[in-house]
Design a protein around this motif. Structure first.
Motif, PDB file in Angstrom:
ATOM      1  N   SER B 285       0.837  -1.198   0.000  1.00 29.27           N
ATOM      2  CA  SER B 285       0.000   0.000   0.000  1.00 29.27           C
ATOM      3  C   SER B 285       0.875   1.251   0.000  1.00 29.27           C
ATOM      4  O   SER B 285       1.924   1.274   0.629  1.00 29.27           O
ATOM      5  N   TRP B 292      -2.823   9.552   0.442  1.00 29.57           N
ATOM      6  CA  TRP B 292      -3.788   9.839   1.502  1.00 29.57           C
ATOM      7  C   TRP B 292      -4.790  10.894   1.043  1.00 29.57           C
ATOM      8  O   TRP B 292      -5.995  10.794   1.255  1.00 29.57           O
ATOM      9  N   GLU B 295      -7.155   9.340  -1.308  1.00 33.35           N
ATOM     10  CA  GLU B 295      -8.043   8.436  -0.564  1.00 33.35           C
ATOM     11  C   GLU B 295      -9.215   9.203   0.053  1.00 33.35           C
ATOM     12  O   GLU B 295     -10.366   8.781  -0.015  1.00 33.35           O
ATOM     13  N   ARG B 424      -9.754   0.953   1.219  1.00 33.50           N
ATOM     14  CA  ARG B 424      -9.148   2.243   1.500  1.00 33.50           C
ATOM     15  C   ARG B 424      -9.701   3.342   0.605  1.00 33.50           C
ATOM     16  O   ARG B 424     -10.029   4.430   1.070  1.00 33.50           O
ATOM     17  N   PHE B 425      -9.813   3.038  -0.691  1.00 28.04           N
ATOM     18  CA  PHE B 425     -10.176   4.098  -1.638  1.00 28.04           C
ATOM     19  C   PHE B 425     -11.646   4.075  -2.034  1.00 28.04           C
ATOM     20  O   PHE B 425     -12.149   5.054  -2.571  1.00 28.04           O
ATOM     21  N   SER B 482      -9.229   5.857   8.718  1.00 30.25           N
ATOM     22  CA  SER B 482      -9.073   4.683   7.861  1.00 30.25           C
ATOM     23  C   SER B 482      -8.544   3.457   8.603  1.00 30.25           C
ATOM     24  O   SER B 482      -8.591   2.361   8.063  1.00 30.25           O
TER      25      SER B 482
END
Ligand SMILES: Cc1cc2nc3c(=O)[nH]c(=O)nc-3n(C[C@H](O)[C@H](O)[C@H](O)COP(=O)(O)OP(=O)(O)OC[C@H]3O[C@@H](n4cnc5c(N)ncnc54)[C@H](O)[C@@H]3O)c2cc1C
Ligand code: SF4
Ligand code: SF4
Lengths: 440, 525
Positions: B285, B292, B295, B424-425, B482
Motif C-alpha cells: 500500500s 492519503w 483516498e 481504503r479508496f 481509515s
C-alpha cells in the motif's frame, strides 16, 4: 561575531544528518525562519540507522527506512549537502569540505555520530572483515553475502546480535563470539543474559561465551578465511563482523581547537568550548556525567532529545539538556527488551532486586528498589511490553516498589488478549519481599 | 537513487529457495487448482462431486502443508525476504497473479458464459457446472458463477486464514481476530444463506448474509430487493429489520466501543480476504501523502454517491408503488431532509474541530446542494429526486463501484497495490465507520512515549497506507478514520511502541494519559 546578524537570516550549519542533526534542523525550522544547511557524507536523505538490519533481511526497502518523503526537505527549506566535511575553521567561521568547497556558518552543530570500534586483532584489515554502522557497511555486507557460507561475529552487544539475526535470515551459519559469560553481560543481569543465550542458541546460532578472538587469518587474495579463538580453535569463515561497540566519530574537529575526550566535550547546554559551536548525539560527551548516565550516550532517543533541546537554544531560548529518566529498548531475535530507570547487572550496594521469570523461559521482569527506603528504582523486562508513561510517573513521584507492584496491571502494554502475569508476579513478590502498606 | 537500493537486494534470491516439503505441498495445491482449470475448459469428469471435493481438499491440504513448512521456525515475526520474493515484492509472479485475478473478475461480472454458466435456460457446463453438485446439496439449485465465486472465496479465507494464524501464532490478538473472520465468512456469508435458501425454496432472492450491511451491500434498498424481502415471509422481514437495526443502531454502538475494527478486520468478508489471502501484499500500500489525499476524496465520493443513489432509488420505489404499505413519499423525503440536515448540523456543532477545513466546507456545501435538490424535485412532484433517472444512477454505481472497483481493482490489484485498495479508496462502509471512528469512538492506537526508533516497520506493513511512524515518532496517539484495527503495526513493531486500545475518549489525543496521586492511578484499562 562583531556584526550583529539579523537572526532570521542567521545560517545554521549542521554536520551529520542522523537523528540528532535532523531533529535539530526540523525543530529550528518549526521555531524560526533561519537558514539551515545539513551536510552529511553517508546518504542524501535522513534514514533510520536502527532499521538498517530490516533492509538486509528484506522486511523493508531502503526507501521505507527514510521517515520523510524526499520533497519534505525542500518544502521545509532545509538545505541538504551530501559531502564529507574535512575540517572546521572556527576563526573564519566556516567548514571545509573534502570536495574543496567551504561553507560559512553563524552557528555550527556537530552531530557526526559514532564509528565502530577497532579491536586491534591482527587481520582486521582483511577483505570480508567489517563493522556494522553505516549504509556503506550494509552495502559492503550485501556484496560479501553471495560468497559467504559461514560468518563469525565478534562482540556480544546490541549490534552483534542484530548482525547475527541478519546473516541468519540469509541462511548463513553464524558463530557468535562473546567475551563475557553471557550475552550483553555488562548490561543484562545474569538470569536475563542466560535467557537470551538460550534463545540465541535456539535459533541455531553457535554462541561462544567467555571467548575472544586472537587472530584473523586470510587467504592469498587477502580475503578472510578463518578466525582463531583464545582456546586455540580455528573457525573457517568468509565474513567477520566486528561489533565490539562504537565510539564518537570526531575526526572532523582535529586542529580546530574544540575540546574533546572520547567525544566532543559539551556542557549541559550542549555548548563546546568555542562560542557558536555545539555538539549533539552520539559524538557529544558531557563534561560531567548527568546523574547515573554515561558521559557519552550512543542511543537513538538521547540524540533526538539533544536535537530538540539545542534547537531551543539556537532559537534564542537557552535550554539545558534534561533527558529525564533513563529508558531503552531492543529486540533479541524474537524477544523484546525494555528498561525504565536503573537496574544494574551487578546490583549497587543500596539496590535490592526482585526477579520473576515465566516457566516458558521467554519472559521475565526484574525490579530494582532501594534496600532501606523501598523506593522504586527501575525495571527490566523481556518478552512483556511495558508502558513508559507508567514508570515515568512512578519514578517522577518517588513511589515505592510496593505501589508499583500493586498497580502492575496498569503497566502492561502487550496487545489485547495476551496472557497476563500480574497476579503471579504479585504473589511471588509478596512471598519474597512482603508487600508493605502503600506509602512512600 | 533507486539504482543504489536495488543493489542492496542483489545477493538474496537464493536464500529463499523452496524446501522439499514446500515443493510437495505447492504441487498438491496446484493440482487442486489444475482440476478446476480442466473443468473450466470443459473436461468431463465422471463423479463430478468427488472430483470437486478432491480439488477443494487438495487446495486446502496444499496451503496448509505449505504454511506449516514455511513457518517451522520459532514463533515471531516472519517477514524475512518479503521484499525479495517475486510474489510479495511486485515481481513477475505478482504481475502474473494480478492479471489472472483481474481476468477472473472480468469473466465473473460480465462474461459468466465463458465460465460455463448456462445461457437462456441451458444447463451449466465448464467450471460453473462442475460446482452443480455442491450447489444442489447446499441450496437446492444449480450453481451460478456467484456460487462458484463464493465457494472459492470462502476456501481462500479458510486456507490462508490458517496460514495467517500460523504466521502470527505468538500473537493472540491476531489469532482470535482471524478465527473471527474465518467464522463469519464460512458460517454467515457462505453456509447460512445457502441453507436458508434451501429451507425457503419459494421466496424470491434477497441477500441472506446478515453481516453484509448497506452501504457495502449497495442493493439493500433497491426496489427489487426491498420487494423481495417484503414478500419473503418472516425471513425476509426479519432480514429487513435486522439490516436496518444494524445500520442505524448496531454499527454505531459497536464502533463507539471498539472502533471500526469490529467490522473491517473482524467480520467483513472483503476485509477477511484482505487479511488472509491478501496478507502477503499488505506492505504494498502506498504511504505517500498524495495517496492519503486521494483516498480522502475518493472514499467519500463513493459514500456520497451511494447515499444519493440509495435515496433516489428509494424515492422512485415509493413513488411507483404507493401501496407497498411502507412509508409515503412525503414522509420519506422530509425524513431524509431532516436526517441529513441533522447529521451535518450535529457534526458541525460538536465536531467541527476534528475535521479539516476542506472537509468541513465540502460537507456543508454538499449538504445544502443535496437537500436543496431534494426539496426542489419533491415540490415539482418529479419522479426523480435528483433530476437524474434513478435507474441510471443505480446501474452506473453497480458497474463502476460495485463491480469494477470492489472486484476487478479491489482484488485483482492485490499483488500490485496491496490488499486493501477497495477498503481504503472505495468502500462506503469503511467511509461511514471511519467517520464514526474519527468523531466519536473510544478506539485509538496508543504510542508508548519515547520508545519509537523510527524504523518504519509499522508504516510499511500498514495495509491501509497509514504512516503510523509519523505519529509514533512524535509520541502522538493514532486516531485515523481509515485504521481498520488489524493490529499488524503493533505486532511488527520491534520496540513495543504501539497498542490498540479502547478507552476514555478524553485521553484519545493526549500523549500522557496517566495521572497518579497518592490515592491511586488512572490509566486506560
Ligand atoms: C545497527 C545499529 C542499530 C542500532 N539500534 C539502536 C536501537 O535499537 N536503539 C537505540 O537507541 N539506538 C540504536 N543504535 C544507535 C543509534 O542508531 C545511534 O545512537 C544514533 O543513530 C546516533 O545518531 P546521531 O545523529 O548522533 O549520529 P549518526 O546517526 O551516526 O549520524 C551522523 C552522520 O554524520 C555523518 N558524518 C560523520 N562525519 C562526517 C563528516 N566529517 N562529514 C560529513 N558527514 C559526516 C555520518 O556519516 C552520519 O551519517 C543503533 C546503531 C546501529 C549502528
Ligand atoms: S494503523 Fe495499524 S491497526 Fe490500523 S490499519 Fe494500519 S496496521 Fe492496521
Ligand atoms: S515499528 Fe515501532 S519503532 Fe518502528 S517506527 Fe513504528 S512505532 Fe516506531
Amino acid at each position: 561575531m562583531t556584526k550583529q546578524r539579523d537572526s532570521a537570516t542567521e545560517h545554521i550549519v549542521i554536520i551529520g544528518n542522523g537523528i540528532a542533526g535532523i531533529t535539530c534542523a526540523r525543530e529550528v525550522r518549526k521555531k524560526s525562519a533561519k537558514r539551515i544547511t545539513v551536510i552529511s557524507g553517508e546518504s542524501e536523505f535522513f534514514f533510520s540507522r536502527t532499521a538498517l538490519m530490516y533492509v538486509y533481511m528484506g522486511h523493508m526497502k531502503f526507501d521505507h527506512i527514510q521517515p520523510y518523503e524526499d520533497n519534505f526537505w525542500r518544502k521545509n527549506r532545509i538545505e541538504l549537502v551530501q559531502a564529507w566535511v574535512k575540517q572546521i575553521d572556527p576563526a573564519a567561521k566556516k567548514v571545509e569540505l573534502q570536495n574543496g568547497t567551504a561553507i560559512s556558518y553563524d552557528k555550527l552543530v556537530i552531530a557526526t555520530g559514532s564509528q565502530p570500534n577497532k579491536t586491534g586483532v591482527t587481520g582486521e584489515q582483511l577483505k570480508g572483515v567489517l563493522g556494522m554502522y553505516s549504509k556503506q557497511d550494509l552495502e559492503h555486507l550485501e556484496e560479501l553475502t553471495g560468497g559467504c557460507k559461514h560468518a563469525v561475529i565478534v562482540g556480544g552487544g546490541l549490534i552483534g546480535i542484530e548482525l547475527a539475526e541478519m546473516l541468519h535470515s540469509r541462511k548463513i551459519g553464524v558463530t557468535f563470539i562473546v567475551r563475557e559469560n553471557g550475552f550483553w553481560g555488562s548490561i543484562l543481569p545474569p538470569e536475563e543474559a542466560a535467557l537470551i543465550n538460550r534463545h540465541i542458541r535456539e535459533h541455531g546460532i553457535d554462541l561462544r561465551l567467555a571467548t575472544t578472538v586472537t587472530d584473523i587469518a586470510g587467504d592469498a587474495a587477502g580475503r578472510v578465511s578463518s578466525v582463531v579463538t583464545n582456546t586455540g580453535e580455528r573457525i573457517d569463515c568468509q565474513v567477520v563482523g566486528l561489533t565490539t561497540g562504537v565510539s564518537p566519530n570526531i575526526g572532523v574537529i582535529e586542529n580546530s581547537g574544540i575540546h574533546a575526550r572520547k567525544g566532543v566535550l559539551v556542557n549541559t547546554f550542549l555548548e563546546t568550548n568555542i562560542k557558536d559551536i555545539y555538539a549533539i548525539g552520539d559524538c557529544a560527551e558531557q563534561t560531567s556525567a548527568i546523574g547515573l548516565r554515561k558521559p557519552v550516550e550512543a542511543v537513538w532517543y538521547t540524540g533526538r532529545i539533544m536535537g530538540e533541546t539545542l534547537a531551543n537554544t539556537l532559537c534564542g531560548e537557552r535550554s539545558e539538556y534534561a533527558p529525564g529518566h533513563w529508558f531503552n529498548s531492543a529486540k533479541f531475535f524474537d524477544i523484546e527488551y525494555q528498561t525504565y530507570g536503573w537496574v544494574f547487572a551487578r546490583p549497587l550496594e543500596y539496590e535490592a532486586q526482585f526477579f520473576w521469570q515465566h516457566p516458558d523461559g521467554k519472559k521475565s521482569l526484574r525490579f530494582s528498589f532501594h534496600r532501606n527506603t523501598r523506593k522504586f528504582l527501575g525495571v527490566v523486562s523481556l518478552g512483556i511490553r511495558l508502558r513508559q508513561e507508567f514508570f515515568n510517573a512512578f519514578l517522577d513521584q518517588d513511589h515505592s516498589i510496593d505501589t508499583v507492584i500493586r498497580y502492575l496491571r496498569k503497566a502492561n502494554f502487550d496487545p489485547e488478549f495476551y496472557e497476563r502475569h500480574e497476579t503471579v508476579i504479585q504473589a511471588a513478590f509478596k512471598s519474597k519481599h512482603q508487600l508493605h502498606a502503600q506509602q512512600v | 537513487m533507486s539504482e543504489h537500493y536495488q543493489n542492496l537486494s542483489l545477493a538474496n534470491p537464493e536464500a529463499n529457495e523452496l524446501s522439499g516439503s514446500q515443493k510437495l505441498f505447492l504441487a498438491l495445491g496446484l493440482t487442486g487448482l489444475f482440476i478446476l482449470v480442466l473443468a473450466l475448459v470443459n473436461v468431463q469428469f465422471p463423479y463430478k462431486a468427488i472430483w470437486l471435493l478432491a480439488s477443494i481438499a487438495l487446495i486446502l491440504v496444499g496451503v496448509i502443508g505449505y504454511s506449516r513448512a514455511s513457518y517451522k521456525s520459532l514463533p515471531g515475526i516472519h517477514n524475512n525476504g518479503v521484499f525479495f520474493k517475486s510474489m510479495s515484492g511486485r515481481g513477475v509472479w505478482a504481475w502474473s497473479l494480478g492479471v489472472v485475478l483481474t481476468a477472473l473478475y472480468v469473466f465473473l461480472y460480465w462474461l459468466p458464459g465463458y465460465l460455463g454458466l448456462g445461457q437462456d435456460g441451458a444447463g451449466n457446463t465448464g467450471l460453473v457446472g462442475f460446482f452443480d453438485p455442491l450447489s444442489y446439496f447446499l441450496n437446492g439449485h444449480a450453481a451460478t458463477q456467484w456460487f462458484v465465486y463464493g465457494t472459492l472465496y470462502t476456501l481462500a479465507i479458510l486456507a490462508f486464514g490458517y496460514k495467517f494464524i500460523l504466521k502470527y501464532r505468538h500473537n493472540k490478538y491476531q489469532v482470535i481476530r482471524t478465527i473471527s473472520v474465518m467464522f463469519f465468512q464460512l458460517a454467515l456469508a457462505f453456509l447460512l444463506p445457502e441453507i436458508l435458501t434451501k429451507l425457503n425454496p419459494t421466496v424470491p432472492y434477497f441477500s441472506k448474509d446478515i453481516k453484509n450491511m448497506w452501504p457495502l451491500n449497495y442493493y439493500f434498498f433497491e426496489d427489487w430487493h426491498l420487494t423481495a424481502m417484503l414478500k419473503g415471509g418472516n425471513l425476509g422481514k426479519w432480514m429487513l429489520y435486522f439490516g436496518l437495526a444494524m445500520i442505524f443502531i448496531g454499527s454505531p454502538i459497536l464502533t463507539y466501543f471498539f472502533g471500526k475494527r469490529w467490522y473491517c478486520s473482524w467480520v467483513c468478508g472483503c476485509g477477511g480476504l484482505a487479511e488472509t489471502a491478501g496478507d502477503p501484499f499488505r506492505q504494498l500500500s502506498s504511504k505517500k501523502l498524495s495517496a492519503w489525499k486521494f483516498e480522502r476524496w475518493s472514499v467519500h465520493f463513493v459514500l456520497v454517491f451511494v447515499v444519493l443513489m440509495t435515496i433516489a432509488v428509494l424515492y422512485t420505489f415509493l413513488s411507483s408503488d404507493a401501496n407497498s404499505g411502507f412509508i409515503t413519499r412525503e414522509i420519506f423525503t422530509w425524513g431524509m431532509v431532516i436526517l441529513l440536515s441533522a447529521i451535518i448540523a450535529t457534526i458541525w456543532i460538536f465536531k467541527r474541530k476534528s475535521l479539516d477545513k476542506d472537509a468541513r466546507y465540502t460537507m456543508v456545501s454538499l449538504g445544502v446542494i443535496v437537500v436543496g435538490t431534494m426539496v426542489l424535485n419533491f415540490s415539482m412532484n418529479a419522479t426523480n429526486i435528483f433530476f437524474i433517472d434513478s435507474n441510471l444512477l443505480r446501474s452506473v454505481y453497480g458497474f463502476l463501484i460495485g463491480a469494477a472497483f470492489s472486484g476487478v481493482v479491489g482484488v485483482g490489484f492485490y499483488p500490485l497495490m496491496g490488499s486493501r485498495v477497495w477498503c481504503r479508496f472505495g468502500c462506503p462502509m469503511a467511509a461511514i465507520l471511519g467517520l464514526q471512528q474519527k468523531l466519536f469512538s473510544r478506539f485509538r492506537i496508543t504510542t508508548n512515549a519515547g520508545q519509537c526508533i523510527s524504523c518504519g516497520n509499522c508504516s510499511t506493513y500498514c495495509e491501509m497506507g497509514i504512516d503510523v511512524r509519523a505519529y509514533a515518532q512524535k509520541g502522538e496517539n493514532i486516531v485515523r478514520s481509515s485504521c481498520v484495527g488489524c493490529g499488524i503495526c503493533a505486532a511488527v513493531c520491534p520496540r513495543g511502541v504501539l497498542k490498540l486500545e479502547n478507552g476514555d475518549r478524553s485521553t484519545r489525543f493526549e500523549q500522557d494519559p496517566i495521572q497518579i496521586n497518592r490515592d491511586g492511578i488512572s490509566v486506560i484499562d
